[in-house]
Design an enzyme around this catalytic site. Sequence first.
Site, PDB file in Angstrom:
ATOM      1  N   ASN A  61      58.242  41.901   2.720  1.00 32.25           N
ATOM      2  CA  ASN A  61      59.427  41.360   2.782  1.00 32.25           C
ATOM      3  C   ASN A  61      60.385  42.513   3.581  1.00 32.25           C
ATOM      4  O   ASN A  61      60.348  43.797   3.077  1.00 32.25           O
ATOM      5  CB  ASN A  61      60.142  40.672   1.682  1.00 32.25           C
ATOM      6  CG  ASN A  61      60.393  41.505   0.497  1.00 32.25           C
ATOM      7  OD1 ASN A  61      59.561  42.356   0.055  1.00 32.25           O
ATOM      8  ND2 ASN A  61      61.398  41.448  -0.238  1.00 32.25           N
ATOM      9  N   GLU A  63      64.110  43.570   4.468  1.00 31.75           N
ATOM     10  CA  GLU A  63      65.652  43.134   4.424  1.00 31.75           C
ATOM     11  C   GLU A  63      66.389  44.049   5.563  1.00 31.75           C
ATOM     12  O   GLU A  63      65.968  45.249   6.233  1.00 31.75           O
ATOM     13  CB  GLU A  63      65.921  43.357   3.121  1.00 31.75           C
ATOM     14  CG  GLU A  63      65.143  42.377   2.154  1.00 31.75           C
ATOM     15  CD  GLU A  63      65.669  42.586   0.687  1.00 31.75           C
ATOM     16  OE1 GLU A  63      66.489  43.391   0.350  1.00 31.75           O
ATOM     17  OE2 GLU A  63      65.055  41.730  -0.216  1.00 31.75           O
ATOM     18  N   CYS A  72      60.979  36.975   4.692  1.00 31.89           N
ATOM     19  CA  CYS A  72      60.040  37.126   3.586  1.00 31.89           C
ATOM     20  C   CYS A  72      58.604  37.720   4.155  1.00 31.89           C
ATOM     21  O   CYS A  72      58.413  37.827   5.121  1.00 31.89           O
ATOM     22  CB  CYS A  72      59.671  35.671   3.010  1.00 31.89           C
ATOM     23  SG  CYS A  72      61.099  34.933   2.367  1.00 31.89           S
ATOM     24  N   GLU A  74      55.530  36.504   3.290  1.00 33.41           N
ATOM     25  CA  GLU A  74      54.692  35.449   3.594  1.00 33.41           C
ATOM     26  C   GLU A  74      54.975  35.205   5.391  1.00 33.41           C
ATOM     27  O   GLU A  74      54.066  35.256   6.006  1.00 33.41           O
ATOM     28  CB  GLU A  74      54.947  34.293   3.051  1.00 33.41           C
ATOM     29  CG  GLU A  74      54.769  34.185   1.772  1.00 33.41           C
ATOM     30  CD  GLU A  74      55.888  34.448   0.652  1.00 33.41           C
ATOM     31  OE1 GLU A  74      56.824  35.534   1.236  1.00 33.41           O
ATOM     32  OE2 GLU A  74      55.924  34.239  -0.235  1.00 33.41           O
ATOM     33  N   CYS A 112      58.884  30.512  -0.674  1.00 32.30           N
ATOM     34  CA  CYS A 112      60.211  29.938  -0.439  1.00 32.30           C
ATOM     35  C   CYS A 112      59.706  28.773   0.406  1.00 32.30           C
ATOM     36  O   CYS A 112      58.899  28.629   1.116  1.00 32.30           O
ATOM     37  CB  CYS A 112      61.490  30.512   0.135  1.00 32.30           C
ATOM     38  SG  CYS A 112      61.213  31.073   1.879  1.00 32.30           S
ATOM     39  N   CYS A 115      59.108  29.423   4.281  1.00 31.84           N
ATOM     40  CA  CYS A 115      57.601  30.132   4.259  1.00 31.84           C
ATOM     41  C   CYS A 115      56.441  28.937   4.300  1.00 31.84           C
ATOM     42  O   CYS A 115      55.697  29.251   4.848  1.00 31.84           O
ATOM     43  CB  CYS A 115      57.381  31.301   3.350  1.00 31.84           C
ATOM     44  SG  CYS A 115      58.126  32.759   3.504  1.00 31.84           S
TER      45      CYS A 115
HETATM   46  N1  THU Z   1      61.016  36.840  -0.783  1.00 31.28           N
HETATM   47  C1  THU Z   1      59.720  36.860  -0.196  1.00 31.28           C
HETATM   48  O1  THU Z   1      59.428  37.865   0.516  1.00 31.28           O
HETATM   49  N2  THU Z   1      58.667  36.071  -0.649  1.00 31.28           N
HETATM   50  C2  THU Z   1      59.096  34.660  -1.417  1.00 31.28           C
HETATM   51  O2  THU Z   1      58.262  33.997  -1.561  1.00 31.28           O
HETATM   52  C3  THU Z   1      60.499  34.634  -1.968  1.00 31.28           C
HETATM   53  C4  THU Z   1      61.562  35.790  -1.606  1.00 31.28           C
HETATM   54  C5  THU Z   1      61.781  37.913  -0.493  1.00 31.28           C
HETATM   55  C6  THU Z   1      63.126  37.672   0.269  1.00 31.28           C
HETATM   56  C7  THU Z   1      64.052  38.683   0.003  1.00 31.28           C
HETATM   57  O3  THU Z   1      63.789  39.822   0.686  1.00 31.28           O
HETATM   58  C8  THU Z   1      63.588  38.790  -1.482  1.00 31.28           C
HETATM   59  O4  THU Z   1      62.283  38.487  -1.474  1.00 31.28           O
HETATM   60  C9  THU Z   1      64.557  38.342  -2.450  1.00 31.28           C
HETATM   61  O5  THU Z   1      64.706  36.804  -2.406  1.00 31.28           O
END
Ligand code: THU
Length: 157
Positions: A61, A63, A72, A74, A112, A115
């Site tokens: 992920n 940000e 994310c 995925e 999520c 994804c």
């Molecule tokens: N996140 C993912 O990368 N994958 C998931 O399946 C759930 C959430 C990330 C998004 C964000 O950067 C952090 O986790 C918190 O939500």
Amino acid sequence: MKKTEIIVPIEVLAYDELTPQESQLVAEAREATFRSYAPYSKFKVGAAIQLSNGEIVSGSNQENAAYPSGTCAERTTCYYAHSRYPQARFEAIAIAARTENDEFQATPISPCGACRQALLEYEVIGGAPIKVLLVGAEQVYRLPSVVNLLPLAFTEF
Ligand code: THU
């Protein structure tokens, strides 16, 4: 009125019950969490996709200060995998996460909604199920297909 229900098949495996190929994919997803850029949530997620051409693509992920515009693990991974190898099918995906204390999540995390939809698209165009490995600290949930993550999915229009 008729009633129906959708069952989600989940195999709960110890690490030593994984196949060698699954173990490698799980290891790559775990490793990818160390390349996460998550200074805001501090939730580090890694994903690794096994492709039909033998390659494994991993991602994490990412940000930024405008928090919702991050991506994310995925979607980072599936978008990169398909843009790098558009002819290859996705055979399996492993997903792992570490929390603020840097430990791997005891209970596996699950992708999520956005994804799930993105992964389903690649399952549909690949024409075969993508095995899903949700990685916890001590155990792995194995699901046969992305469809199992997104029952009653919207797949075409
Ligand atoms: N996140 C993912 O990368 N994958 C998931 O399946 C759930 C959430 C990330 C998004 C964000 O950067 C952090 O986790 C918190 O939500």
